[in-house]
Design a protein around this motif. Structure first.
Motif, PDB file in Angstrom:
ATOM      1  N   GLY A  65       4.313  -2.520 -17.378  1.00 58.97           N
ATOM      2  CA  GLY A  65       4.577  -1.417 -18.285  1.00 58.97           C
ATOM      3  C   GLY A  65       3.398  -0.478 -18.471  1.00 58.97           C
ATOM      4  N   MET A  66       2.192  -0.854 -17.966  1.00 62.17           N
ATOM      5  CA  MET A  66       1.055   0.063 -18.061  1.00 62.17           C
ATOM      6  C   MET A  66       1.214   1.191 -17.047  1.00 62.17           C
ATOM      7  N   TYR A  67       0.376   2.224 -17.169  1.00 55.81           N
ATOM      8  CA  TYR A  67       0.503   3.407 -16.323  1.00 55.81           C
ATOM      9  C   TYR A  67      -0.808   3.665 -15.551  1.00 55.81           C
ATOM     10  N   LEU A  68      -0.610   4.125 -14.309  1.00 49.25           N
ATOM     11  CA  LEU A  68      -1.725   4.588 -13.474  1.00 49.25           C
ATOM     12  C   LEU A  68      -1.503   6.064 -13.166  1.00 49.25           C
ATOM     13  N   THR A  69      -2.600   6.834 -13.157  1.00 52.40           N
ATOM     14  CA  THR A  69      -2.476   8.265 -12.871  1.00 52.40           C
ATOM     15  C   THR A  69      -3.772   8.785 -12.248  1.00 52.40           C
ATOM     16  N   THR A  70      -3.642   9.862 -11.479  1.00 53.13           N
ATOM     17  CA  THR A  70      -4.801  10.577 -10.925  1.00 53.13           C
ATOM     18  C   THR A  70      -4.815  12.033 -11.399  1.00 53.13           C
ATOM     19  N   ASP A  71      -4.037  12.330 -12.419  1.00 56.45           N
ATOM     20  CA  ASP A  71      -3.930  13.681 -12.963  1.00 56.45           C
ATOM     21  C   ASP A  71      -4.766  13.785 -14.239  1.00 56.45           C
ATOM     22  N   ARG A  72      -5.821  14.588 -14.187  1.00 54.82           N
ATOM     23  CA  ARG A  72      -6.721  14.715 -15.330  1.00 54.82           C
ATOM     24  C   ARG A  72      -6.076  15.440 -16.527  1.00 54.82           C
ATOM     25  N   SER A  73      -4.998  16.124 -16.294  1.00 58.40           N
ATOM     26  CA  SER A  73      -4.380  16.877 -17.403  1.00 58.40           C
ATOM     27  C   SER A  73      -3.866  15.965 -18.498  1.00 58.40           C
ATOM     28  N   VAL A  74      -3.682  14.685 -18.200  1.00 61.15           N
ATOM     29  CA  VAL A  74      -3.177  13.767 -19.222  1.00 61.15           C
ATOM     30  C   VAL A  74      -4.216  13.504 -20.307  1.00 61.15           C
ATOM     31  N   LEU A  75      -5.439  13.949 -20.085  1.00 66.58           N
ATOM     32  CA  LEU A  75      -6.481  13.772 -21.094  1.00 66.58           C
ATOM     33  C   LEU A  75      -6.297  14.718 -22.279  1.00 66.58           C
ATOM     34  N   ASN A  76      -5.434  15.696 -22.114  1.00 65.51           N
ATOM     35  CA  ASN A  76      -5.151  16.634 -23.195  1.00 65.51           C
ATOM     36  C   ASN A  76      -4.445  15.900 -24.332  1.00 65.51           C
ATOM     37  N   LYS A  77      -5.111  15.802 -25.461  1.00 69.13           N
ATOM     38  CA  LYS A  77      -4.552  15.056 -26.581  1.00 69.13           C
ATOM     39  C   LYS A  77      -3.339  15.746 -27.202  1.00 69.13           C
ATOM     40  N   GLU A  78      -3.193  17.013 -26.998  1.00 66.22           N
ATOM     41  CA  GLU A  78      -2.049  17.737 -27.546  1.00 66.22           C
ATOM     42  C   GLU A  78      -0.803  17.602 -26.680  1.00 66.22           C
ATOM     43  N   MET A  79      -0.966  17.006 -25.484  1.00 65.58           N
ATOM     44  CA  MET A  79       0.192  16.837 -24.592  1.00 65.58           C
ATOM     45  C   MET A  79       1.136  15.800 -25.193  1.00 65.58           C
ATOM     46  N   SER A  80       2.399  16.065 -25.093  1.00 66.56           N
ATOM     47  CA  SER A  80       3.401  15.131 -25.615  1.00 66.56           C
ATOM     48  C   SER A  80       3.461  13.891 -24.733  1.00 66.56           C
ATOM     49  N   VAL A  81       3.929  12.822 -25.315  1.00 63.79           N
ATOM     50  CA  VAL A  81       4.013  11.573 -24.571  1.00 63.79           C
ATOM     51  C   VAL A  81       4.967  11.670 -23.380  1.00 63.79           C
ATOM     52  N   PRO A  82       6.173  12.259 -23.533  1.00 67.68           N
ATOM     53  CA  PRO A  82       7.051  12.385 -22.360  1.00 67.68           C
ATOM     54  C   PRO A  82       6.399  13.189 -21.231  1.00 67.68           C
ATOM     55  N   GLU A  83       5.708  14.253 -21.606  1.00 71.16           N
ATOM     56  CA  GLU A  83       5.029  15.040 -20.569  1.00 71.16           C
ATOM     57  C   GLU A  83       3.944  14.220 -19.886  1.00 71.16           C
ATOM     58  N   ARG A  84       3.220  13.432 -20.630  1.00 70.19           N
ATOM     59  CA  ARG A  84       2.162  12.594 -20.048  1.00 70.19           C
ATOM     60  C   ARG A  84       2.762  11.526 -19.136  1.00 70.19           C
ATOM     61  N   VAL A  85       3.880  10.936 -19.585  1.00 69.34           N
ATOM     62  CA  VAL A  85       4.518   9.887 -18.775  1.00 69.34           C
ATOM     63  C   VAL A  85       5.007  10.448 -17.453  1.00 69.34           C
ATOM     64  N   SER A  86       5.474  11.698 -17.468  1.00 71.88           N
ATOM     65  CA  SER A  86       5.979  12.311 -16.226  1.00 71.88           C
ATOM     66  C   SER A  86       4.872  12.507 -15.193  1.00 71.88           C
ATOM     67  N   ARG A  87       3.634  12.487 -15.615  1.00 70.87           N
ATOM     68  CA  ARG A  87       2.522  12.664 -14.691  1.00 70.87           C
ATOM     69  C   ARG A  87       1.836  11.344 -14.356  1.00 70.87           C
ATOM     70  N   MET A  88       2.521  10.253 -14.678  1.00 70.61           N
ATOM     71  CA  MET A  88       1.969   8.919 -14.425  1.00 70.61           C
ATOM     72  C   MET A  88       2.954   8.078 -13.624  1.00 70.61           C
ATOM     73  N   SER A  89       2.462   6.951 -13.126  1.00 73.60           N
ATOM     74  CA  SER A  89       3.315   5.967 -12.441  1.00 73.60           C
ATOM     75  C   SER A  89       3.201   4.654 -13.207  1.00 73.60           C
ATOM     76  N   GLN A  90       4.356   4.103 -13.551  1.00 73.04           N
ATOM     77  CA  GLN A  90       4.373   2.891 -14.364  1.00 73.04           C
ATOM     78  C   GLN A  90       4.400   1.647 -13.500  1.00 73.04           C
ATOM     79  N   ILE A  91       3.627   0.634 -13.946  1.00 71.02           N
ATOM     80  CA  ILE A  91       3.649  -0.666 -13.257  1.00 71.02           C
ATOM     81  C   ILE A  91       4.962  -1.344 -13.643  1.00 71.02           C
TER      82      ILE A  91
END
Length: 346
Positions: A65-91
């Protein structure tokens, strides 16, 4: 009822915070390869970039259930969780290998299709650019670990040093030192002999080093014996100079110089009246004169002591060489003539 549900959720959240903090300290990114050419092969014979995750503690944690990503934009704290999840890959769930016991490791294939297996993730990887890779918790809000991988060569990896958990201790590992799925031994990965064999496969360095050591030792021996020979020659020459006859006049000259120096010192010390003669000499002469005076050997004079030489003529040449002179005949004395008034008697 709503208040009770809110309080229960708040209590569960507070209770889970220590567990999340413990996971953050135990689960780490351990090794990354961005250009897999001949290193690790998946079930289908393909070569993918891969990442290794390690449980550095001695407890068991499940990372599903953890996530791996190579997209630095997820560091934006104002980004919504669904948007962040879309830029990640879940284990994915359902694989027992994600349940990591103490000191256990797991490797995920990156840039692959999740349909090929539970360890295949669609995380994009560009091996020609520095790569930032991060591991997030199951809520996609808490950053657990991250690292920036430099541009690597083929089959090289970027690994944490000896699994010490320090985010700053990473190093580039050569292709023959890559260890996917096993503990990193970056500090003692090979012995000095193995490293020397790897860096000098044909033995040229060994030959040059051996020849250098031999010539260095020979040079030291040459310097030692040269200096030793010079020392021995100096000693032999010194012995010859000491044993030669001309050293005696030199010794006498030195003794005479010392004597003159002594007299000069006496003159300077006692004054010019002593004329360089020691006081002991004066005292001895005066003592002898007094002794002669008391024994009536010397001339009797009133209050005057004289020490004066007298020529006796004992060494006169004339008296010693009488054989070279004619003997003198005694002459008969003539009777004195007495004048008279008359004629001589015949």
């Amino acid at each position: 009822m709503k208040k009770i549900g809110f309080l229960s959720g708040l209590l569960l959240t507070i209770a889970s915070m220590p567990a999340m903090a413990q996971i953050d300290a135990s689960i780490k990114l351990n090794e990354v390869m961005t250009k897999n050419e001949t290193s690790l092969i998946d079930e289908y014979g393909a070569h993918h970039a891969w990442v290794e995750i390690a449980n550095i503690s001695h407890s068991t944690y499940n990372i599903r259930g953890m996530y791996l990503t190579t997209d630095r934009s997820v560091l934006n704290k104002e980004m919504s969780v669904p948007e962040r999840v879309s830029r990640m890959s879940q284990i994915p769930n359902g694989d027992v290998r994600t349940n990591l016991s103490g000191r256990q490791l797991i490797v995920f294939q990156l840039g692959s299709q999740p349909a090929q297996g539970s360890l295949h993730l669609s995380v994009p990887v560009d091996g020609d650019q520095p790569l930032w890779i991060a591991l997030y918790n199951g809520n996609a809000t808490q950053l657990i670990d991250s690292v920036t991988v430099p541009v690597l060569g083929g089959n090289q990896s970027y690994a944490r040093v000896a699994n010490n958990g320090n985010a700053h201790d990473w190093e580039v590992k050569s292709a023959d030192r890559v260890t996917p799925g096993i503990q990193n031994q970056t500090t003692v990965s090979e012995s000095k002999v193995e490293k020397f064999k790897r860096e000098d496969p044909y033995g040229f360095g060994m030959s040059l080093m051996a020849m250098g050591i031999v010539f260095f030792c020979l040079a030291l021996l040459w310097i030692f014996f040269t200096l030793f020979g010079m020392f021995m020659r100096h000693q032999e020459m010194a012995k010859k100079v000491i044993n030669q006859q001309p050293i005696k006049p030199i010794t006498k000259t030195v003794e005479k110089t010392l004597e003159v120096g002594h007299k000069t010192g006496v003159i300077l010390k006692d004054g010019l009246d002593s004329k360089g003669i020691d006081r002991e000499v004066y005292m001895a002469v005066i003592g002898m004169a007094l002794k002669q005076y008391e024994d009536d050997v010397h001339d009797v004079e009133s209050g005057i002591i004289t020490i004066k030489s007298k020529n006796t003529g004992w060494d006169d040449e004339y008296s010693q060489m009488t054989q070279f002179h004619e003997p003198m005949l005694p002459q008969t004395p003539q009777a004195p003539r007495i004048p008279t008034g008359g004629p001589e008697l015949k």
